[in-house]
Design a protein around this motif. Structure first.
Motif, PDB file in Angstrom:
ATOM      1  N   LEU A  57      14.288  70.082 -74.813  1.00 16.35           N
ATOM      2  CA  LEU A  57      14.735  69.138 -73.230  1.00 16.35           C
ATOM      3  C   LEU A  57      14.304  68.938 -71.999  1.00 16.35           C
ATOM      4  O   LEU A  57      13.716  68.147 -71.559  1.00 16.35           O
ATOM      5  CB  LEU A  57      16.599  68.650 -74.292  1.00 16.35           C
ATOM      6  N   MET A  58      14.424  69.816 -71.823  1.00 18.77           N
ATOM      7  CA  MET A  58      14.521  70.417 -70.232  1.00 18.77           C
ATOM      8  C   MET A  58      12.858  70.202 -69.470  1.00 18.77           C
ATOM      9  O   MET A  58      12.419  69.153 -68.818  1.00 18.77           O
ATOM     10  CB  MET A  58      15.135  71.324 -69.711  1.00 18.77           C
ATOM     11  N   ARG A  59      12.074  70.548 -70.426  1.00 23.25           N
ATOM     12  CA  ARG A  59      11.006  70.568 -70.127  1.00 23.25           C
ATOM     13  C   ARG A  59      10.347  68.671 -70.932  1.00 23.25           C
ATOM     14  O   ARG A  59       9.809  68.210 -69.629  1.00 23.25           O
ATOM     15  CB  ARG A  59       9.768  71.609 -71.193  1.00 23.25           C
ATOM     16  N   LYS A  60      10.800  68.217 -71.768  1.00 24.44           N
ATOM     17  CA  LYS A  60      10.680  66.842 -71.095  1.00 24.44           C
ATOM     18  C   LYS A  60      11.025  66.160 -70.572  1.00 24.44           C
ATOM     19  O   LYS A  60      10.017  64.615 -70.469  1.00 24.44           O
ATOM     20  CB  LYS A  60      11.153  66.503 -73.003  1.00 24.44           C
ATOM     21  N   SER A  61      12.706  66.273 -70.327  1.00 24.54           N
ATOM     22  CA  SER A  61      12.665  65.609 -69.260  1.00 24.54           C
ATOM     23  C   SER A  61      12.183  65.781 -67.867  1.00 24.54           C
ATOM     24  O   SER A  61      12.308  64.859 -67.083  1.00 24.54           O
ATOM     25  CB  SER A  61      14.611  65.254 -68.839  1.00 24.54           C
ATOM     26  N   LEU A  62      11.673  66.612 -67.568  1.00 24.86           N
ATOM     27  CA  LEU A  62      11.075  66.981 -66.856  1.00 24.86           C
ATOM     28  C   LEU A  62       9.515  66.362 -66.371  1.00 24.86           C
ATOM     29  O   LEU A  62       9.297  65.727 -65.339  1.00 24.86           O
ATOM     30  CB  LEU A  62      10.681  68.253 -66.527  1.00 24.86           C
ATOM     31  N   LEU A  63       9.008  66.373 -67.776  1.00 21.45           N
ATOM     32  CA  LEU A  63       7.739  65.399 -67.908  1.00 21.45           C
ATOM     33  C   LEU A  63       8.346  64.301 -67.281  1.00 21.45           C
ATOM     34  O   LEU A  63       7.125  63.518 -66.592  1.00 21.45           O
ATOM     35  CB  LEU A  63       7.121  65.729 -68.748  1.00 21.45           C
ATOM     36  N   LEU A  64       9.351  63.264 -67.586  1.00 20.50           N
ATOM     37  CA  LEU A  64       9.589  62.294 -67.651  1.00 20.50           C
ATOM     38  C   LEU A  64       9.938  61.781 -66.131  1.00 20.50           C
ATOM     39  O   LEU A  64       9.262  61.058 -65.638  1.00 20.50           O
ATOM     40  CB  LEU A  64      10.401  61.606 -68.211  1.00 20.50           C
ATOM     41  N   ILE A  65      10.570  62.524 -65.474  1.00 22.10           N
ATOM     42  CA  ILE A  65      11.018  62.767 -63.850  1.00 22.10           C
ATOM     43  C   ILE A  65       9.324  62.851 -63.473  1.00 22.10           C
ATOM     44  O   ILE A  65       9.160  61.943 -62.406  1.00 22.10           O
ATOM     45  CB  ILE A  65      11.926  64.179 -63.182  1.00 22.10           C
ATOM     46  N   LEU A  66       8.536  63.845 -63.716  1.00 16.11           N
ATOM     47  CA  LEU A  66       7.091  63.661 -62.825  1.00 16.11           C
ATOM     48  C   LEU A  66       6.140  62.796 -62.924  1.00 16.11           C
ATOM     49  O   LEU A  66       5.618  61.881 -62.322  1.00 16.11           O
ATOM     50  CB  LEU A  66       6.614  64.570 -63.207  1.00 16.11           C
ATOM     51  N   GLN A  67       6.585  61.826 -64.437  1.00 10.42           N
ATOM     52  CA  GLN A  67       5.710  60.351 -64.762  1.00 10.42           C
ATOM     53  C   GLN A  67       6.117  59.267 -63.683  1.00 10.42           C
ATOM     54  O   GLN A  67       5.724  58.194 -62.862  1.00 10.42           O
ATOM     55  CB  GLN A  67       5.880  59.922 -66.221  1.00 10.42           C
ATOM     56  N   SER A  68       7.390  59.663 -63.332  1.00  8.61           N
ATOM     57  CA  SER A  68       8.255  58.234 -62.401  1.00  8.61           C
ATOM     58  C   SER A  68       9.203  59.104 -61.174  1.00  8.61           C
ATOM     59  O   SER A  68      10.617  58.880 -61.929  1.00  8.61           O
ATOM     60  CB  SER A  68       8.835  57.039 -63.861  1.00  8.61           C
ATOM     61  N   PRO A  69       8.786  60.120 -60.902  1.00  9.26           N
ATOM     62  CA  PRO A  69      10.012  60.749 -59.791  1.00  9.26           C
ATOM     63  C   PRO A  69      10.640  59.232 -58.992  1.00  9.26           C
ATOM     64  O   PRO A  69      10.492  58.436 -58.721  1.00  9.26           O
ATOM     65  CB  PRO A  69       8.597  61.025 -58.545  1.00  9.26           C
ATOM     66  N   PRO A  70      12.256  59.931 -58.640  1.00 11.03           N
ATOM     67  CA  PRO A  70      13.047  58.801 -58.812  1.00 11.03           C
ATOM     68  C   PRO A  70      12.755  58.973 -56.790  1.00 11.03           C
ATOM     69  O   PRO A  70      12.516  59.431 -56.227  1.00 11.03           O
ATOM     70  CB  PRO A  70      14.327  59.600 -58.470  1.00 11.03           C
ATOM     71  N   TYR A  83      10.941  65.883 -51.689  1.00  5.57           N
ATOM     72  CA  TYR A  83      10.386  64.620 -50.912  1.00  5.57           C
ATOM     73  C   TYR A  83      11.360  63.904 -50.591  1.00  5.57           C
ATOM     74  O   TYR A  83      12.526  63.997 -50.927  1.00  5.57           O
ATOM     75  CB  TYR A  83       9.650  64.783 -51.608  1.00  5.57           C
ATOM     76  N   THR A  84      10.880  63.568 -49.758  1.00  5.45           N
ATOM     77  CA  THR A  84      11.650  61.831 -48.915  1.00  5.45           C
ATOM     78  C   THR A  84      12.260  60.965 -49.325  1.00  5.45           C
ATOM     79  O   THR A  84      12.927  59.950 -49.349  1.00  5.45           O
ATOM     80  CB  THR A  84      11.524  61.872 -47.151  1.00  5.45           C
ATOM     81  N   ASN A  85      11.027  60.206 -50.234  1.00  6.49           N
ATOM     82  CA  ASN A  85      11.206  59.434 -50.629  1.00  6.49           C
ATOM     83  C   ASN A  85      10.041  59.181 -51.511  1.00  6.49           C
ATOM     84  O   ASN A  85       8.673  59.954 -51.729  1.00  6.49           O
ATOM     85  CB  ASN A  85      10.776  58.085 -49.666  1.00  6.49           C
ATOM     86  N   SER A  86      10.325  58.526 -52.727  1.00  9.14           N
ATOM     87  CA  SER A  86       9.052  58.433 -54.105  1.00  9.14           C
ATOM     88  C   SER A  86       8.138  56.637 -54.177  1.00  9.14           C
ATOM     89  O   SER A  86       9.659  56.066 -53.906  1.00  9.14           O
ATOM     90  CB  SER A  86       9.963  58.572 -54.752  1.00  9.14           C
ATOM     91  N   GLU A  87       7.140  55.887 -54.183  1.00 11.95           N
ATOM     92  CA  GLU A  87       7.330  54.369 -53.908  1.00 11.95           C
ATOM     93  C   GLU A  87       5.636  54.790 -54.622  1.00 11.95           C
ATOM     94  O   GLU A  87       4.703  55.220 -54.456  1.00 11.95           O
ATOM     95  CB  GLU A  87       6.411  54.276 -52.395  1.00 11.95           C
ATOM     96  N   ASP A  88       5.969  53.717 -56.293  1.00 14.50           N
ATOM     97  CA  ASP A  88       4.710  53.905 -56.779  1.00 14.50           C
ATOM     98  C   ASP A  88       4.218  54.679 -57.224  1.00 14.50           C
ATOM     99  O   ASP A  88       3.380  55.619 -57.379  1.00 14.50           O
ATOM    100  CB  ASP A  88       3.707  52.872 -56.700  1.00 14.50           C
ATOM    101  N   GLY A  89       5.463  55.817 -57.414  1.00 16.92           N
ATOM    102  CA  GLY A  89       4.653  57.858 -57.859  1.00 16.92           C
ATOM    103  C   GLY A  89       4.115  58.223 -57.166  1.00 16.92           C
ATOM    104  O   GLY A  89       3.370  59.300 -57.288  1.00 16.92           O
ATOM    105  N   VAL A  90       3.969  57.747 -55.992  1.00 15.65           N
ATOM    106  CA  VAL A  90       3.655  58.892 -54.723  1.00 15.65           C
ATOM    107  C   VAL A  90       4.566  59.115 -54.048  1.00 15.65           C
ATOM    108  O   VAL A  90       5.535  58.861 -53.190  1.00 15.65           O
ATOM    109  CB  VAL A  90       2.888  57.871 -53.695  1.00 15.65           C
TER     110      VAL A  90
END
Length: 217
Positions: A129-142, A158-165
């Motif tokens: 589950l940790m791997r699955k949730s981590l992949l979800l975070i990487l797909q759309s970083p908060p 990181y300081t911010n995330s905008e549209d995956g960047v």
């Protein structure tokens, strides 16, 4: 025998009245953390994490509920002079505490079952589950200032995330006990491909390696 059943029933009721709220409050707190971390699919992750978290938390909830319920029941009986009345009527004090000992044996058996059978399964499902949730975070970083521990040896912030960047990403790799590799850039993005480990692409970045004696690019 009737007296012992009465005390045992009171212990079970008090135990459940403490155990259930403790588990509920802990699971609600975990839900808020999950939704904050993975807002897009946090609830589905939470549903999968409920049995895992319940298995880990049940040990501590059992200890807390057992101590509290036993103290409450025998404390109430002492405050209302029930114990004095039973002893005066000829009931041996040992019979008063037999239900508590029987209840403790049942809880010890439940704890052993959780430790021997539930915890190993929960540990395995936790890693998945940790791997699955981590992949979800990487797909759309908060968004916002974030810091994550990735696969043990990597730390990403990181300081911010905008549209995956990622804005101003900073990656720390613990190469060994004495060697640390640091990478930072103006921006970055995760690249996720099927059946391949995740990669992060840093734009306009630098890498520094620190050893006990030197620090170089």
């Amino acid at each position: 025998m009737i007296l012992q059943r009465y005390i045992f029933r009171e212990l079970v009721v008090a135990f459940l009245l403490i155990f259930i709220p403790v588990m509920f409050i802990t699971l609600v707190g975990m839900l808020f953390q999950t939704l904050k971390l993975v807002p897009s699919s946090g609830f589905s992750i939470f549903l999968q994490a409920i049995p895992i978290a319940a298995t880990y938390m049940a040990h501590w909830a059992i200890i807390l509920s057992t101590c509290a319920s036993t103290t409450l029941i025998y404390g109430r009986m002492a405050a209302e002079n029930e114990i004095d009345a039973m002893v005066i009527s000829g009931i041996h004090p040992r019979k008063l505490f037999t239900p508590a000992l029987a209840f403790a044996v049942l809880l010890c058996g439940a704890s052993y079952g959780l430790s021997a059978y539930g915890t190993p399964q929960a540990r395995h499902h936790k890693r998945v589950l940790m791997r699955k949730s981590l992949l979800l975070i990487l797909q759309s970083p908060p968004q916002g200032n974030q810091t994550f521990k990735l696969w043990g040896r990597y730390t990403l912030s990181y300081t911010n995330s905008e549209d995956g960047v990622l804005v101003q990403p900073f990656v720390v790799e613990q190469v060994s006990d004495s060697v640390v590799r640091e990478s930072f850039a103006k921006s970055g993005r995760f690249v996720l491909k099927e059946n391949e480990p995740p990669m992060i692409v840093l734009v306009n970045g630098e890498m520094w390696e620190t050893t006990p004696t030197t620090r170089h690019r």
